[in-house]
Design an enzyme around this catalytic site. Structure first.
Site: not given
Ligand code: PCA
Length: 214
Positions: A78, A88, A141, A165
């Site tokens: 990111e 959501r 996140c 991610h």
């Molecule tokens: N993914 C979610 C929140 C916790 C996670 O592992 C996100 O992408 O916001």
């Protein structure tokens, strides 16, 4: 050097979160740096403070938060976190913010301070696909990435921080529709290892053409 690596607990009805499962598989040392692993809750109001407590306790040089992005086909690094909470689905504490700032007086956005391009290159050099992502979403996140970059900017300018991610793990898609993207936990952990290695070795990011055409 010390690297604090966090992973979220399972959310949204999943039994595992591949983020923390892969974090647990990391060795205790990568490129000479000590690796500290921490599970954090998928809760808007608690995840930032959990990382802050980890920073206080371990005094890391680098913080990398890792989360699940179901539907992604590879690990993404990111680039930016935005000052917006828009959920959501409720988080693990039933919190479901809608259009709220994460920090009332905070900057609209922060860029990652880990070397995003060097990380992508290191993962690709090991023949695994990887991309830069220019949105960490609007859920927990993004919130944790924003809160950590906010606290490092305000309080710990020597700490470099960023967010990775990861896709679903293979075991999560067994009962999902054919074509749902996934990676093995082993390969996700391998990507995290290369991400940490690149972060330890590159105090400033490399030059190089990356990005989108849209
Ligand atoms: N993914 C979610 C929140 C916790 C996670 O592992 C996100 O992408 O916001």
């Amino acid at each position: 050097m010390k690297v604090l690596v966090t992973g979220f607990d399972p959310f949204g009805g999943e039994k595992v979160n591949p983020a923390f499962e892969a974090v647990k598989m990391l060795p205790d040392k990568i490129a000479g740096a000590e690796i500290i692993k921490l599970e954090i809750p998928t809760v808007f109001s608690k995840s930032g403070p959990a990382v802050a407590a980890g920073i206080e306790e371990y005094q890391p040089d680098i913080v990398i938060n890792v989360g699940q992005a179901g539907g992604h086909s590879c690990v993404t690094i990111e680039r930016v976190a935005i000052n917006l909470a828009e959920a959501r689905i409720p988080d693990n504490n039933g919190e479901q913010p809608s259009g709220e700032p994460l920090q009332a007086e905070g900057e609209p956005a922060y860029f990652a301070t880990i070397p995003v391009k060097a990380i992508v290159k290191n993962i690709r050099d090991h023949k695994i696909p990887c991309h830069v992502s220019y949105t960490a979403g609007t859920y927990v996140c993004n919130a944790v990435m924003y809160q950590v970059l906010h606290m490092t900017a305000e309080k710990y300018p020597n700490i470099r921080a960023g967010f990775v991610h990861v896709p679903y793990a293979a075991e999560q898609v067994v009962d999902k529709p054919n074509g749902t993207p996934f990676m093995s936990l082993e390969q996700i952990a391998e990507c995290l290892r290369y991400a940490i290695e690149a972060s330890v070795k590159n105090l400033v990011d490399i030059e190089g053409i990356i990005g989108e055409s849209h």
